[in-house]
Write an enzyme that holds these catalytic residues in place. Structure first.
Site, short mmCIF file in Angstrom:
data_model
loop_
_atom_site.label_atom_id
_atom_site.label_comp_id
_atom_site.label_asym_id
_atom_site.label_seq_id
_atom_site.Cartn_x
_atom_site.Cartn_y
_atom_site.Cartn_z
CD GLU A 160 -1.42 2.40 1.97
OE1 GLU A 160 -2.14 3.43 1.95
OE2 GLU A 160 -0.30 2.36 2.53
CG ASP A 189 -4.23 3.25 6.11
OD1 ASP A 189 -3.37 3.12 7.01
OD2 ASP A 189 -3.95 3.58 4.94
#
Length: 499
Positions: A160, A189
Site C-alpha cells: 500500500e 488504515d
C-alpha cells in the site's frame, strides 16, 4: 470496551439494497473486542520488524513474516486463506485473503487493511493498528461461530505504501462477475494515532468537499459507523475519499466503501482538540512514516474504540436480514412515468425525461453523463448541446410522476439516488423535490438551490413509507428553475421501495 448500549441488539433502517437492510432487521449483538488481544498482535508485528531490519516493508522479509503470522492465526481459526502474490518494483508482494465459511456468496462484505510498513520503521500505527484490529475481529467471528447472512471476506494488503499496489492487483484481477458480488468494502488504515481524531469516510459527501460521494451504498456504510460512535458519545467528522488508501481501487469500480481513520501527518486544529482532546498544533501522528512508529506510538483509547467500531459494523451489516424489494425502477426500460401529470408545468426547456444523459460542464460538472446503474436515468433534458445552458431546465417547473405503486402492509422504506446542480446565478427559489402521494402527501426530499456554484454529484436519500402501508401511491418528482436565467440540472436514479 464499549458501553452497554452497544452490546444491545441493533435495528437498522438504512436503505442501500445489497449493502444494508432498508427496513428494520434484527442483527446479532456486536462483540466487545479485546484491546489486550489487539495489542498482543501489535507486539507480534513489532517483534517481526525488530527481527527483520526494523521494518515490514514490501519485498522485505519482515513483510512476508507478517503475512504468515496473520495467515497462521486465520487458518487455526477455520478461515479459508489465500496468500496472493504479485510483483512490484522487482520484488514479490503478498495479499492475505481470508474467507469465513457461509453467508450468501453473491452478497459479500469485505473488510481490509494494509499490512506493510514503510522502510523507515515498523509501522505499528501505520498500519499495524488497522491490521491487528481486523484480525482480532475476524478471530472473534470464529470464536462466536458467526453465521452471517452476508459472506465475510477479510484482506490484508501488501505494498500500500508504494501506491495501493496489493489492493489494486486484487481488484484488477477479479472477474467482473466476482467484483459484482462484493456489495461493500470497509477499510481501516491508522486507527490508533497518538494524537487521535475520529474520522469516518464521507460516503454521502455531506461535507461537500474533495472527491464527492462514494459509490451508491457508501452513505449507508458511513451511517453505520457513525451510529456506533454516537452510541458511545464520541463525535466524528468526515474524511474525504481522496484515494490515499486501499478503498481507492474498490470505489474506482463502483463498490461502495467506508471506514475510519484517526489521522496521519495532518495537524490537529484547536477546534479538533476541543472536540476530541489531544494537542492542537501537533500532528495526529508525529511518528508517521518514521522509525518511532512503534508499539509506544499507539493511543489505547482510540485503538479500543475503533476496534469496537469495526466489530459493530461487521456484525450489524453482515448479520442483518436483507430487505425484500417491493418495487423498484432503474429506468433501463419505460415503466409508465408521466411527465407534467397535473398539467400545470411551466418549464419551457429541460423537461424531465428517461434517457441516456449527456454530460455538461460549466464551472464544473452540471448534468452528469454517468448514471448510478445501467445506461438511463431520469434527467432534466438529457442532451448536452453546444453549451451547458442549451438544454438545461428553463422557465419554471417540470414534474414527472411514477405509475401507481400498491404497497403491502409492514415496515417500508423508499430509497433513491439524486443530484441537483446549478450555477452561481441560482437562488433558493430553484429546487429538486420528491414527494410521495397517497391519501396524504409527504415530501421526502426538498433540496433548494443557492447563489453559489453546485456541481453535480450523486447522493442518496432514504425515507420511511410506513404511513402509506397498504395504500396505492405515486412518486412525484419536480424540479424548478425559478430564478430567471439560472443554470439548473437534476437527475434521479435507482428508485426502490423495500420491506
Amino acid at each position: 470496551m464499549r458501553s452497554a448500549i452497544v452490546a444491545a441488539c441493533t435495528t437498522l433502517a438504512l436503505a442501500m439494497a445489497g449493502v444494508l437492510p432498508a427496513g428494520p432487521a434484527q442483527a446479532a449483538a456486536p462483540p466487545d473486542i479485546s484491546l489486550a488481544n489487539v495489542k498482543a498482535h501489535l507486539t507480534q508485528l513489532q517483534s517481526i520488524a525488530t527481527a527483520n531490519g526494523g521494518n515490514r516493508a514490501h519485498g522485505r522479509p519482515g513483510y512476508l513474516a507478517s503475512a504468515n503470522y496473520v495467515r497462521d492465526q486465520l487458518n487455526a481459526a477455520g478461515f479459508t486463506t489465500t496468500l496472493q502474490s504479485f510483483t512490484y518494483n522487482g520484488a514479490t508482494g503478498y495479499n492475505v485473503i481470508a474467507d469465513w465459511p457461509g453467508g450468501d456468496p453473491n452478497d459479500i462484505l469485505m473488510i481490509g487493511a494494509h499490512l506493510d510498513s514503510v522502510t523507515a520503521g515498523p509501522g505499528i500505527n501505520d498500519n499495524g493498528s488497522g491490521s491487528a484490529s481486523i484480525l482480532e475481529t475476524a478471530l472473534e467471528v470464529s470464536r462466536q461461530a458467526l453465521q452471517p447472512a452476508k459472506h465475510l471476506r477479510f484482506a490484508w494488503w501488501g505494498a500500500e505504501e508504494l501506491g495501493l499496489r496489493g489492493s489494486q492487483f486484487y481488484v484488477n484481477n477479479l472477474p467482473a462477475a466476482e467484483r459484482a458480488r462484493i456489495k461493500g468494502y470497509l477499510n481501516f488504515d491508522m486507527v490508533g494515532s497518538p494524537n487521535a481524531g475520529y474520522f469516518v469516510y464521507d460516503g454521502d459527501n455531506s461535507d461537500g468537499t474533495g472527491a464527492g460521494p462514494g459509490p451508491a451504498g457508501s452513505a449507508a456504510l458511513e451511517r453505520t459507523i457513525q451510529d456506533y460512535f454516537t452510541s458511545i458519545g464520541v463525535p466524528t467528522r468526515g474524511t474525504d475519499f481522496d484515494g490515499r488508501s486501499d478503498y481507492g481501487p474498490f470505489i474506482a469500480v463502483g463498490i461502495p466503501a467506508g471506514g475510519t481513520f484517526t489521522g496521519a501527518e495532518g495537524i490537529k486544529s484547536s477546534a479538533q482538540a476541543t472536540l476530541w482532546g489531544g494537542t492542537a498544533g501537533q500532528a495526529f501522528d508525529v511518528c508517521y512514516h518514521r522509525s518511532c512508529d512503534t508499539t509506544a506510538n499507539i493511543n489505547d483509547t482510540a485503538l479500543n474504540r475503533n476496534a469496537d467500531a469495526i466489530a459493530y459494523a461487521v456484525w450489524t451489516i453482515a448479520t442483518a436480514v436483507p430487505p425484500v424489494v417491493v418495487w423498484q425502477d432503474t429506468f433501463e426500460t419505460a415503466t409508465g412515468w408521466t411527465v407534467n401529470p397535473g398539467g400545470t408545468d411551466t418549464a419551457t426547456l429541460g423537461l424531465w425525461e428517461r434517457g441516456d444523459p449527456e454530460a455538461t460542464t460549466s464551472s464544473g460538472a452540471k448534468q452528469l453523463g454517468t448514471t448510478v446503474s445501467g445506461t438511463n436515468d431520469l434527467v432534466t433534458g438529457r442532451l448536452a448541446g453546444a453549451a451547458a445552458g442549451d438544454y438545461d431546465l428553463d422557465g419554471g417547473v417540470t414534474s414527472i410522476q411514477s405509475p401507481p405503486i400498491t404497497l403491502p402492509t409492514g415496515t417500508l422504506n423508499l430509497s433513491f439516488s439524486w443530484y441537483l446542480a446549478h450555477g452561481s446565478n441560482a437562488s433558493s427559489a430553484d429546487y429538486l423535490r420528491v414527494r410521495v402521494v397517497g391519501s396524504t402527501t409527504t415530501t421526502v426530499l426538498n433540496q433548494a438551490g443557492a447563489a453559489t456554484n453546485r456541481n453535480g454529484a450523486w447522493g442518496s436519500t432514504t425515507a420511511s413509507l410506513n404511513a402509506f402501508a397498504g395504500q396505492t401511491v405515486r412518486i412525484l418528482i419536480d424540479a424548478a428553475d425559478a430564478s430567471g436565467a439560472s443554470l439548473v440540472e437534476a437527475g434521479v436514479d435507482d428508485v426502490r421501495i423495500t420491506r
